[in-house]
Design a protein around this motif. Structure first.
Motif, PDB file in Angstrom:
ATOM      1  N   CYS A  77       6.530  39.973  52.445  1.00 52.09           N
ATOM      2  CA  CYS A  77       7.450  38.949  51.931  1.00 52.09           C
ATOM      3  C   CYS A  77       8.851  39.517  51.722  1.00 52.09           C
ATOM      4  N   GLN A  82      10.779  36.130  52.476  1.00 52.10           N
ATOM      5  CA  GLN A  82       9.959  35.031  51.960  1.00 52.10           C
ATOM      6  C   GLN A  82       9.687  35.350  50.490  1.00 52.10           C
ATOM      7  N   PHE A  84       7.198  35.872  47.435  1.00 51.32           N
ATOM      8  CA  PHE A  84       5.832  36.065  46.956  1.00 51.32           C
ATOM      9  C   PHE A  84       5.744  35.382  45.603  1.00 51.32           C
ATOM     10  N   VAL A  99       2.584  32.379  48.930  1.00 53.06           N
ATOM     11  CA  VAL A  99       3.876  32.735  49.501  1.00 53.06           C
ATOM     12  C   VAL A  99       4.654  31.444  49.755  1.00 53.06           C
ATOM     13  N   ARG A 101       7.599  29.597  51.737  1.00 51.64           N
ATOM     14  CA  ARG A 101       8.419  29.749  52.936  1.00 51.64           C
ATOM     15  C   ARG A 101       9.869  29.450  52.585  1.00 51.64           C
TER      16      ARG A 101
END
Length: 103
Positions: A77, A82, A84, A99, A101
Motif C-alpha cells: 500500500c 493506496q 491501508f 485497503v 483504492r
C-alpha cells in the motif's frame, strides 16, 4: 501464642452481561479476495490484479492466513500509494486486510 486472622467472605461479584461482538470498524468492503491457504506473494498479486475492480475510495479486503501478508500488504500500500485501512482477525484464523483504492 500465634495470631489468627479472621477471613471475611466476600459476596460474589455480580455477573456482567456478555459484551456484544464488536462491529466492524469503517465501511464494508466492496470486494473480498479469498487468499486463505495461499503463500506469499499470491495475496499481493491477487490484490494488485483486482484493485481496479473497485471504484476510487472503495475498500477491497484481502483474506489471508500467511503471516508474511501482515507486513507485505501494508508495505505494498505504501509503495503503490493506496491506503491501508485496517487489519481484522478472522474467526476461522488469518486476517482480513482492508485497503482503500486511492487512484
Amino acid at each position: 501464642m500465634g495470631f489468627r486472622r479472621r477471613l471475611r467472605r466476600q459476596p460474589p461479584a455480580p455477573q456482567a452481561a456478555p459484551a456484544p461482538p464488536p462491529a466492524p470498524a469503517g465501511p464494508p468492503a466492496a470486494l473480498v479476495l479469498d487468499a486463505l491457504g495461499r503463500k506469499c506473494p499470491i495475496p499481493i498479486i491477487m490484490l494488485a490484479e483486482r484493485i481496479r475492480e473497485v471504484q476510487l475510495g472503495q475498500i477491497i479486503a484481502v483474506q489471508a492466513d500467511d503471516v508474511a501478508a501482515r507486513t507485505d500488504i501494508p508495505a505494498w500500500c505504501r509503495m503503490k500509494s493506496q491506503t491501508f485501512v485496517r487489519e481484522e482477525a478472522l474467526p476461522q484464523g488469518g486476517w482480513a486486510f482492508h485497503v482503500r483504492r486511492d487512484y
